[in-house]
Write a protein that holds these residues in place. Structure first.
Motif, PDB file in Angstrom:
ATOM      1  N   GLN A   1       5.208   8.226  -4.269  1.00  0.00           N
ATOM      2  CA  GLN A   1       5.147   9.336  -5.216  1.00  0.00           C
ATOM      3  C   GLN A   1       6.270  10.338  -4.943  1.00  0.00           C
ATOM      4  O   GLN A   1       6.951  10.779  -5.873  1.00  0.00           O
ATOM      5  CB  GLN A   1       3.774  10.005  -5.109  1.00  0.00           C
ATOM      6  CG  GLN A   1       3.338  10.742  -6.327  1.00  0.00           C
ATOM      7  CD  GLN A   1       1.911  11.249  -6.176  1.00  0.00           C
ATOM      8  OE1 GLN A   1       1.431  11.505  -5.069  1.00  0.00           O
ATOM      9  NE2 GLN A   1       1.232  11.408  -7.296  1.00  0.00           N
ATOM     10  N   ARG A   2       6.465  10.682  -3.681  1.00  0.00           N
ATOM     11  CA  ARG A   2       7.537  11.621  -3.308  1.00  0.00           C
ATOM     12  C   ARG A   2       8.913  11.083  -3.679  1.00  0.00           C
ATOM     13  O   ARG A   2       9.804  11.832  -4.049  1.00  0.00           O
ATOM     14  CB  ARG A   2       7.497  11.915  -1.810  1.00  0.00           C
ATOM     15  CG  ARG A   2       6.556  13.011  -1.417  1.00  0.00           C
ATOM     16  CD  ARG A   2       6.760  13.444   0.027  1.00  0.00           C
ATOM     17  NE  ARG A   2       6.509  12.390   0.997  1.00  0.00           N
ATOM     18  CZ  ARG A   2       5.318  12.074   1.488  1.00  0.00           C
ATOM     19  NH1 ARG A   2       4.251  12.719   1.094  1.00  0.00           N
ATOM     20  NH2 ARG A   2       5.182  11.114   2.371  1.00  0.00           N
TER      21      ARG A   2
ATOM     22  N   GLY B   1       9.557   9.293  -6.143  1.00  0.00           N
ATOM     23  CA  GLY B   1       9.691   9.167  -7.594  1.00  0.00           C
ATOM     24  C   GLY B   1       9.586   7.739  -8.099  1.00  0.00           C
ATOM     25  O   GLY B   1       9.973   7.460  -9.238  1.00  0.00           O
ATOM     26  N   ARG B   2       9.023   6.872  -7.303  1.00  0.00           N
ATOM     27  CA  ARG B   2       8.866   5.462  -7.690  1.00  0.00           C
ATOM     28  C   ARG B   2       7.499   5.313  -8.361  1.00  0.00           C
ATOM     29  O   ARG B   2       6.562   4.794  -7.796  1.00  0.00           O
ATOM     30  CB  ARG B   2       9.016   4.581  -6.457  1.00  0.00           C
ATOM     31  CG  ARG B   2      10.416   4.705  -5.860  1.00  0.00           C
ATOM     32  CD  ARG B   2      10.525   4.233  -4.435  1.00  0.00           C
ATOM     33  NE  ARG B   2      10.191   2.831  -4.260  1.00  0.00           N
ATOM     34  CZ  ARG B   2      10.141   2.250  -3.062  1.00  0.00           C
ATOM     35  NH1 ARG B   2      10.398   2.938  -1.968  1.00  0.00           N
ATOM     36  NH2 ARG B   2       9.813   0.982  -2.957  1.00  0.00           N
ATOM     37  N   VAL B   3       7.462   5.775  -9.609  1.00  0.00           N
ATOM     38  CA  VAL B   3       6.198   5.934 -10.335  1.00  0.00           C
ATOM     39  C   VAL B   3       5.463   4.606 -10.514  1.00  0.00           C
ATOM     40  O   VAL B   3       4.254   4.523 -10.262  1.00  0.00           O
ATOM     41  CB  VAL B   3       6.449   6.613 -11.704  1.00  0.00           C
ATOM     42  CG1 VAL B   3       5.157   6.709 -12.498  1.00  0.00           C
ATOM     43  CG2 VAL B   3       7.090   7.971 -11.511  1.00  0.00           C
TER      44      VAL B   3
ATOM     45  N   PHE C   1       1.090   5.463  -0.753  1.00  0.00           N
ATOM     46  CA  PHE C   1       1.042   6.007  -2.106  1.00  0.00           C
ATOM     47  C   PHE C   1       1.798   7.330  -2.176  1.00  0.00           C
ATOM     48  O   PHE C   1       2.622   7.540  -3.073  1.00  0.00           O
ATOM     49  CB  PHE C   1      -0.413   6.196  -2.556  1.00  0.00           C
ATOM     50  CG  PHE C   1      -0.558   7.022  -3.800  1.00  0.00           C
ATOM     51  CD1 PHE C   1      -0.164   6.524  -5.031  1.00  0.00           C
ATOM     52  CD2 PHE C   1      -1.074   8.306  -3.738  1.00  0.00           C
ATOM     53  CE1 PHE C   1      -0.282   7.287  -6.188  1.00  0.00           C
ATOM     54  CE2 PHE C   1      -1.202   9.078  -4.877  1.00  0.00           C
ATOM     55  CZ  PHE C   1      -0.803   8.569  -6.100  1.00  0.00           C
ATOM     56  N   GLN C   2       1.531   8.222  -1.242  1.00  0.00           N
ATOM     57  CA  GLN C   2       2.188   9.527  -1.241  1.00  0.00           C
ATOM     58  C   GLN C   2       3.695   9.399  -1.058  1.00  0.00           C
ATOM     59  O   GLN C   2       4.471  10.112  -1.694  1.00  0.00           O
ATOM     60  CB  GLN C   2       1.604  10.419  -0.144  1.00  0.00           C
ATOM     61  CG  GLN C   2       0.201  10.872  -0.448  1.00  0.00           C
ATOM     62  CD  GLN C   2      -0.388  11.702   0.661  1.00  0.00           C
ATOM     63  OE1 GLN C   2      -0.237  11.384   1.842  1.00  0.00           O
ATOM     64  NE2 GLN C   2      -1.056  12.784   0.294  1.00  0.00           N
TER      65      GLN C   2
ATOM     66  N   GLN D   1       0.267   1.105  -6.032  1.00  0.00           N
ATOM     67  CA  GLN D   1      -0.277   1.485  -4.729  1.00  0.00           C
ATOM     68  C   GLN D   1      -1.553   2.301  -4.890  1.00  0.00           C
ATOM     69  O   GLN D   1      -2.476   2.186  -4.097  1.00  0.00           O
ATOM     70  CB  GLN D   1       0.762   2.274  -3.926  1.00  0.00           C
ATOM     71  CG  GLN D   1       0.315   2.608  -2.525  1.00  0.00           C
ATOM     72  CD  GLN D   1       0.035   1.377  -1.690  1.00  0.00           C
ATOM     73  OE1 GLN D   1       0.803   0.422  -1.706  1.00  0.00           O
ATOM     74  NE2 GLN D   1      -1.068   1.377  -0.951  1.00  0.00           N
ATOM     75  N   PHE D   2      -1.618   3.108  -5.943  1.00  0.00           N
ATOM     76  CA  PHE D   2      -2.816   3.893  -6.221  1.00  0.00           C
ATOM     77  C   PHE D   2      -4.024   2.976  -6.388  1.00  0.00           C
ATOM     78  O   PHE D   2      -5.093   3.230  -5.835  1.00  0.00           O
ATOM     79  CB  PHE D   2      -2.610   4.744  -7.477  1.00  0.00           C
ATOM     80  CG  PHE D   2      -3.831   5.511  -7.883  1.00  0.00           C
ATOM     81  CD1 PHE D   2      -4.202   6.661  -7.210  1.00  0.00           C
ATOM     82  CD2 PHE D   2      -4.627   5.081  -8.939  1.00  0.00           C
ATOM     83  CE1 PHE D   2      -5.333   7.375  -7.585  1.00  0.00           C
ATOM     84  CE2 PHE D   2      -5.756   5.784  -9.315  1.00  0.00           C
ATOM     85  CZ  PHE D   2      -6.115   6.933  -8.638  1.00  0.00           C
TER      86      PHE D   2
ATOM     87  N   ALA E   1       4.127   3.463  -7.255  1.00  0.00           N
ATOM     88  CA  ALA E   1       3.076   4.381  -6.828  1.00  0.00           C
ATOM     89  C   ALA E   1       1.766   4.081  -7.551  1.00  0.00           C
ATOM     90  O   ALA E   1       0.700   4.129  -6.947  1.00  0.00           O
ATOM     91  CB  ALA E   1       3.508   5.831  -7.068  1.00  0.00           C
ATOM     92  N   MET E   2       1.856   3.766  -8.846  1.00  0.00           N
ATOM     93  CA  MET E   2       0.636   3.451  -9.599  1.00  0.00           C
ATOM     94  C   MET E   2      -0.011   2.161  -9.081  1.00  0.00           C
ATOM     95  O   MET E   2      -1.236   2.072  -8.982  1.00  0.00           O
ATOM     96  CB  MET E   2       0.931   3.341 -11.091  1.00  0.00           C
ATOM     97  CG  MET E   2       1.241   4.682 -11.748  1.00  0.00           C
ATOM     98  SD  MET E   2       0.019   5.967 -11.399  1.00  0.00           S
ATOM     99  CE  MET E   2      -1.453   5.284 -12.104  1.00  0.00           C
TER     100      MET E   2
END
Length: 78
Positions: A28-29, A31-33, A24-25, A39-40, A36-37
């Motif tokens: 996020q780093r 910028g693959r929003v 996830f991090q 994965q969140f 990332a969501m």
């Protein structure tokens, strides 16, 4: 009581959670929003699983402790 199998299970679930959080991090780093969501949600599911397993083990330990106390406490005199 917590036995070695329970301990190994918690360790494995913690390792899975750590890896999912790392992914996830990383997303996020980068910028693959959107990714990332997604994965969140996976990370939160792993966290929920770990917490539920921990709670189950805690409840079993408390129940075993209460039973041990009851088994060693003499019955009241009449």
């Amino acid at each position: 009581m917590v036995n070695s199998v329970d301990s190994l299970m918690l360790d494995a679930k913690q390792a899975i959670l750590d890896e999912q959080h790392r992914r996830f991090q990383e997303l996020q780093r980068e910028g693959r929003v959107q990714e990332a969501m997604q994965q969140f949600h996976t990370t939160m599911s792993c966290a929920t699983d770990l917490l539920n397993e921990s709670l189950r083990m805690l409840e079993e330990s408390v129940a075993a402790h209460k039973k041990a106390i009851e088994d060693t406490t003499p019955p009241p005199s009449a």
